[in-house]
Design a protein around this motif. Structure first.
Motif, PDB file in Angstrom:
ATOM      1  N   GLU A  32       5.420   1.505  10.481  1.00  0.00           N
ATOM      2  CA  GLU A  32       4.628   2.175   9.677  1.00  0.00           C
ATOM      3  C   GLU A  32       5.459   2.756   8.252  1.00  0.00           C
ATOM      4  O   GLU A  32       4.890   2.894   7.356  1.00  0.00           O
ATOM      5  N   GLU A  60      -0.326   3.856   5.148  1.00  0.00           N
ATOM      6  CA  GLU A  60       0.747   3.466   5.911  1.00  0.00           C
ATOM      7  C   GLU A  60       1.282   5.056   6.482  1.00  0.00           C
ATOM      8  O   GLU A  60       1.416   4.994   7.693  1.00  0.00           O
ATOM      9  N   HIS A  63      -0.885   6.216   9.205  1.00  0.00           N
ATOM     10  CA  HIS A  63      -1.024   5.374  10.227  1.00  0.00           C
ATOM     11  C   HIS A  63       0.432   5.989  11.079  1.00  0.00           C
ATOM     12  O   HIS A  63       0.411   5.949  12.413  1.00  0.00           O
ATOM     13  N   VAL A 140      -6.690   2.103  12.743  1.00  0.00           N
ATOM     14  CA  VAL A 140      -5.592   1.788  11.986  1.00  0.00           C
ATOM     15  C   VAL A 140      -5.669  -0.027  11.715  1.00  0.00           C
ATOM     16  O   VAL A 140      -5.404  -0.529  10.555  1.00  0.00           O
ATOM     17  N   GLU A 144      -5.171  -2.625   8.341  1.00  0.00           N
ATOM     18  CA  GLU A 144      -4.131  -3.575   8.187  1.00  0.00           C
ATOM     19  C   GLU A 144      -4.719  -4.739   7.604  1.00  0.00           C
ATOM     20  O   GLU A 144      -4.028  -5.612   6.853  1.00  0.00           O
TER      21      GLU A 144
HETATM   22 FE    FE Z   1      -0.037   0.159   8.936  1.00  0.00          FE
END
Ligand code: FE
Ligand code: Y39
Ligand code: FE
Ligand code: FE
Length: 230
Positions: A32, A60, A63, A140, A144
């Motif tokens: 991440e 990110e 995450h 998450v 993605e």
């Molecule tokens: Fe991610």
């Protein structure tokens, strides 16, 4: 999926589980962090898309924070040194491409390969995760898919002028994914994540992505074959 068959109860507090988790959790945290840096770097290379790319980078970062909490929740210390080594070749290839201004290669590495790797790992992890980590990972993985879609859309819009570079970048980077999967499959198994399920899920997502950006089935078969030997 094989992992949905009867399996022994997982003990999230056992030493074997926590030992494996210290590496898998570190890979995810470091991954991440890489993704955060990669999207910020792409924002610098693509001024017209900078705002959107910085948004992805922020996701990110969130995450990473989420997965750090998952490790803490199990009293596991992530082995970040292991994870940095794990990502080093892919990291190096991204940095080389970025230094040469090769946006297409950077997008293939981050938005196709790494995102598909994340999507497969998170999908396979969710049914066998502890309740805390499951909730975080479910949130998450939705992001993605958005990140993968971002890469697909850009590459689709620029397909003809990108395809040659995509083929070269695929050939160079896909074998690294198999190497990485092999390195981590014993630890993943300890978490009840089967290597075959990971490979299957990755290949489906990656193949679909290549198709969405404009490659033919024949191209996809040929491109997917790279790395099978790794
Ligand atoms: Fe991610
Ligand atoms: O785009 C992203 O958020 C990707 C960085 C995250 C990658 C996570 C890598 C997961 C591999 C775990 C392998 C466990 C079997
Ligand atoms: Fe980095
Ligand atoms: Fe992502």
């Amino acid at each position: 999926m094989p992992q949905l068959e009867v399996m022994p109860e997982l003990d999230y507090q056992s030493e074997v589980y926590k030992d494996a988790y210290s590496r898998i959790n570190a890979i995810v945290i470091e991954g991440e962090d890489e993704a955060f840096n990669n999207y910020n770097q792409l924002a610098g290379l693509m001024p017209n898309n900078a705002e959107e790319l910085k948004k992805l980078a922020k996701m990110e970062f969130k995450h990473k924070k989420g997965f750090e909490a998952c490790g803490k929740n199990l009293s596991v210390t992530p082995d970040i040194a292991f994870a940095k080594e794990f990502f080093s070749e892919l990291h190096g290839n991204f940095q080389t491409a970025a230094a040469e201004g090769k946006i297409v290669t950077c997008l293939l590495i981050q938005s196709l390969i790494i995102e598909c790797f994340a999507i497969s790992a998170y999908n396979i992890y969710i049914p066998v995760a502890d309740a805390f980590a499951r909730k975080i990972t479910e949130g998450v993985v939705k992001d993605e898919y958005m990140h993968l879609n971002y890469g697909e859309e850009w590459l689709k819009a620029n397909f003809e002028e990108s395809r040659e570079e995509l083929e070269v970048a695929n050939k160079q980077n896909l074998p690294l994914v198999w190497k990485m999967l092999n390195q981590v499959s014993e630890d993943a198994k300890e978490l009840s994540m089967e290597r075959e399920a990971l490979v299957e899920d990755f290949m489906i997502s990656y193949g679909e992505a290549l198709g969405n950006i404009g490659f033919t089935t024949r191209d996809i078969m040929r491109m997917s074959a790279y790395g099978l030997a790794a």
